[in-house]
Design a protein around this motif. Structure first.
Motif, mmCIF file in Angstrom:
data_model
loop_
_atom_site.group_PDB
_atom_site.id
_atom_site.type_symbol
_atom_site.label_atom_id
_atom_site.label_comp_id
_atom_site.label_asym_id
_atom_site.label_seq_id
_atom_site.Cartn_x
_atom_site.Cartn_y
_atom_site.Cartn_z
ATOM 1 N N ARG A 240 -44.241 -50.776 -7.566
ATOM 2 C CA ARG A 240 -44.378 -49.426 -7.028
ATOM 3 C C ARG A 240 -45.851 -49.131 -6.748
ATOM 4 N N SER A 241 -46.099 -48.384 -5.689
ATOM 5 C CA SER A 241 -47.476 -48.031 -5.354
ATOM 6 C C SER A 241 -47.502 -46.651 -4.715
ATOM 7 N N SER A 242 -48.502 -45.856 -5.077
ATOM 8 C CA SER A 242 -48.649 -44.499 -4.552
ATOM 9 C C SER A 242 -50.045 -44.330 -3.978
ATOM 10 N N HIS A 243 -50.112 -43.664 -2.810
ATOM 11 C CA HIS A 243 -51.384 -43.541 -2.091
ATOM 12 C C HIS A 243 -51.546 -42.106 -1.603
ATOM 13 N N PRO A 244 -52.601 -41.409 -2.030
ATOM 14 C CA PRO A 244 -52.831 -40.055 -1.512
ATOM 15 C C PRO A 244 -53.266 -40.105 -0.056
ATOM 16 N N THR A 245 -52.630 -39.299 0.774
ATOM 17 C CA THR A 245 -53.035 -39.196 2.176
ATOM 18 C C THR A 245 -53.860 -37.949 2.433
ATOM 19 N N SER A 246 -53.845 -37.025 1.481
ATOM 20 C CA SER A 246 -54.698 -35.841 1.506
ATOM 21 C C SER A 246 -54.684 -35.267 0.105
ATOM 22 N N ALA A 247 -55.287 -34.109 -0.076
ATOM 23 C CA ALA A 247 -55.345 -33.512 -1.414
ATOM 24 C C ALA A 247 -53.954 -33.176 -1.942
ATOM 25 N N ARG A 248 -53.000 -32.866 -1.055
ATOM 26 C CA ARG A 248 -51.659 -32.459 -1.474
ATOM 27 C C ARG A 248 -50.582 -33.481 -1.126
ATOM 28 N N ASN A 249 -50.862 -34.443 -0.286
ATOM 29 C CA ASN A 249 -49.835 -35.351 0.209
ATOM 30 C C ASN A 249 -49.968 -36.737 -0.406
ATOM 31 N N VAL A 250 -48.813 -37.354 -0.677
ATOM 32 C CA VAL A 250 -48.766 -38.690 -1.268
ATOM 33 C C VAL A 250 -47.732 -39.524 -0.514
ATOM 34 N N LEU A 251 -48.093 -40.759 -0.209
ATOM 35 C CA LEU A 251 -47.160 -41.729 0.355
ATOM 36 C C LEU A 251 -46.902 -42.792 -0.706
ATOM 37 N N ALA A 252 -45.639 -43.004 -1.063
ATOM 38 C CA ALA A 252 -45.291 -43.938 -2.136
ATOM 39 C C ALA A 252 -44.221 -44.914 -1.643
ATOM 40 N N TRP A 253 -44.266 -46.131 -2.194
ATOM 41 C CA TRP A 253 -43.244 -47.124 -1.851
ATOM 42 C C TRP A 253 -42.866 -47.938 -3.085
ATOM 43 N N GLN A 254 -41.679 -48.535 -3.019
ATOM 44 C CA GLN A 254 -41.165 -49.342 -4.122
ATOM 45 C C GLN A 254 -40.356 -50.510 -3.572
ATOM 46 N N VAL A 255 -40.530 -51.671 -4.192
ATOM 47 C CA VAL A 255 -39.705 -52.847 -3.917
ATOM 48 C C VAL A 255 -39.103 -53.281 -5.248
ATOM 49 N N TYR A 256 -37.787 -53.507 -5.250
ATOM 50 C CA TYR A 256 -37.088 -53.809 -6.499
ATOM 51 C C TYR A 256 -36.131 -54.977 -6.290
ATOM 52 N N GLY A 257 -36.068 -55.854 -7.282
ATOM 53 C CA GLY A 257 -35.128 -56.960 -7.240
ATOM 54 C C GLY A 257 -34.497 -57.195 -8.599
ATOM 55 N N ASN A 258 -33.202 -57.482 -8.605
ATOM 56 C CA ASN A 258 -32.468 -57.775 -9.831
ATOM 57 C C ASN A 258 -31.657 -59.043 -9.588
ATOM 58 N N PHE A 259 -31.895 -60.073 -10.410
ATOM 59 C CA PHE A 259 -31.306 -61.383 -10.162
ATOM 60 C C PHE A 259 -30.654 -61.889 -11.447
ATOM 61 N N ASN A 260 -29.342 -62.151 -11.371
ATOM 62 C CA ASN A 260 -28.559 -62.555 -12.534
ATOM 63 C C ASN A 260 -27.872 -63.892 -12.281
ATOM 64 N N ALA A 294 -35.643 -51.577 -1.286
ATOM 65 C CA ALA A 294 -36.968 -51.021 -1.013
ATOM 66 C C ALA A 294 -36.802 -49.573 -0.583
ATOM 67 N N GLN A 295 -37.793 -48.755 -0.905
ATOM 68 C CA GLN A 295 -37.769 -47.368 -0.463
ATOM 69 C C GLN A 295 -39.179 -46.871 -0.199
ATOM 70 N N LEU A 296 -39.262 -45.883 0.682
ATOM 71 C CA LEU A 296 -40.525 -45.261 1.085
ATOM 72 C C LEU A 296 -40.343 -43.761 0.990
ATOM 73 N N GLU A 297 -41.358 -43.064 0.471
ATOM 74 C CA GLU A 297 -41.228 -41.617 0.266
ATOM 75 C C GLU A 297 -42.554 -40.929 0.571
ATOM 76 N N HIS A 298 -42.466 -39.813 1.305
ATOM 77 C CA HIS A 298 -43.635 -38.966 1.536
ATOM 78 C C HIS A 298 -43.453 -37.654 0.792
ATOM 79 N N ARG A 299 -44.495 -37.253 0.036
ATOM 80 C CA ARG A 299 -44.420 -36.079 -0.830
ATOM 81 C C ARG A 299 -45.460 -35.045 -0.432
ATOM 82 N N TRP A 300 -45.010 -33.795 -0.288
ATOM 83 C CA TRP A 300 -45.907 -32.658 -0.107
ATOM 84 C C TRP A 300 -45.909 -31.890 -1.424
ATOM 85 N N LEU A 301 -46.984 -31.993 -2.217
ATOM 86 C CA LEU A 301 -47.004 -31.492 -3.594
ATOM 87 C C LEU A 301 -48.246 -30.654 -3.885
ATOM 88 N N PRO A 302 -48.101 -29.331 -3.844
ATOM 89 C CA PRO A 302 -47.045 -28.568 -3.166
ATOM 90 C C PRO A 302 -47.433 -28.324 -1.715
#
Length: 373
Positions: A240-260, A294-302
């Protein structure tokens, strides 16, 4: 699809209304206030209300304890979350999640506990399963999973991991117009896994990461010698990684794998969906021995016009397969959605999230404290 809805509109209206105080308004004010000074712990309890076709109406309580080791504001923020529910169908459960950092990050204890009597919808195993008429497995379910990690270098933790899962008092109810072959574990199962995890984590606030990286690789072995009913092994990779794009905005992504590999019971296969990744799919809507997501998310906080209200937009994709070399892009399942955020602890920068995930199966709603990842 299970739906969890806090009386968020009531909380917000009570917070902004100018009506005379009542016991409920005083309770709400106490719930959403954040008067603890830096380094001091905070504890909040708030009610939840929900409805789903599987459970009818459900109600319960959620609780959150946040603190910093030795009350030192320079230490990372630790959190313990609890969620309980009871439904009109006499189903009940309690969830407990913990991410606890020791002083100067010497120790990191990461885990979750689940106990519930709750129906499990079963659509079969594999990347292509029936779109409707799932089986219903009614059972008691217990999960205990903990990692006790020691810092070996700055932000790098290594340590043992234990996972115990038990499914008992099971009843496999077939749909009227479709018959499923009973999967391994449908009559009950008990498995204890022992292993180890390596974690790199430079986040300061686990519940709302403004900037930071988290990476985990874990291995668990389940064997009759440990008291397990079946013999299999599991490897998980979570980045997982999170990156601020401004003082209030964050762009985050995640890659996940489960192997059995081995004789994996149906409830411990790689499960797509849930409140964290692939929101909008019922947890376990698609399941198999292997999954990548995998997922990508943009956050406006607040938002710029508000001190407490924010929002997010997210999208994800995942697929399951019986073998690692059998992944097929024809079976990539997309998801997406939006959510609103309410700043529950302003001094700790922690939000309450209400997400709506959208898939071809319809919408799914999720309410939790802190971000999905």
């Amino acid at each position: 699809m299970r739906v969890l809805l806090l009386l968020l509109n009531v909380v917000l209206s009570c917070h902004f209304a100018n009506a005379q105080d009542s016991w409920f308004k005083r309770f709400v004010k106490k719930t959403i206030s954040d008067t603890a000074s830096a380094g001091q712990s905070s504890f909040r309890v708030y009610p939840t209300l929900g409805y789903s076709p599987e459970t009818s109406f459900e109600g319960g309580l959620s609780a959150l304890l946040i603190f910093q080791a030795k009350k030192d504001s320079l230490n990372r923020l630790s959190e313990i979350q609890a969620f309980s529910f009871f439904t009109l169908e006499a189903q009940y459960g309690i969830w407990l999640d913990n991410a606890i950092y020791g002083d100067k990050d010497k120790w990191f204890i990461l885990g979750r506990t689940r106990f519930q009597r709750f129906p499990l919808l079963y659509y079969g195993i594999g990347p292509e399963t029936p779109e409707k008429d799932p089986a219903l497995i009614d059972a008691n379910y217990l999960l205990l999973r903990q990692r006790v990690l020691r810092k070996v270098r700055p932000n790098l933790f290594v340590g043992p991991e234990v996972d115990y899962q038990q499914l008992y008092n099971t009843h496999f109810n077939q749909p009227d117009n479709h018959q499923y072959e009973k999967p391994l574990g449908a009559d009950g199962t008990r498995n204890l896994g022992l292993g180890a995890a390596v974690v790199y984590d430079n986040r300061h606030n686990v519940l709302n990461v403004r900037k930071g990286f988290f990476g985990e690789v874990s291995y668990l072995r389940y064997a009759p010698a440990f008291g397990s009913k079946t013999d299999f092994q599991a490897v998980s990779v979570d980045i997982r990684s999170s990156h601020p794009t401004s003082a209030r905005n964050v762009l985050a992504w995640q890659v996940y794998g489960n192997f059995n590999s081995g004789d994996v019971p149906f409830n411990q296969l790689a499960l797509m969906g849930g409140e964290m990744i692939m929101r909008g799919y019922y947890y376990g809507r698609y399941r198999d021995k292997n999954m990548v997501a995998a997922q990508l998310e943009h956050r406006w906080l607040p938002f710029g016009f508000s001190k407490r209200i924010g929002a997010v937009a997210f999208a994800g994709a995942a697929m399951v397969a019986p073998k690692i070399n059998a992944f097929d892009t024809r079976y990539v399942r997309p998801s997406g959605g939006i959510g609103i955020r309410y700043l529950l602890f302003p001094k700790k920068d922690i939000f309450l999230r209400l997400d709506m995930g959208l898939t071809k199966d319809g919408p799914g709603f999720y309410l939790f404290t802190g971000e999905a990842f």
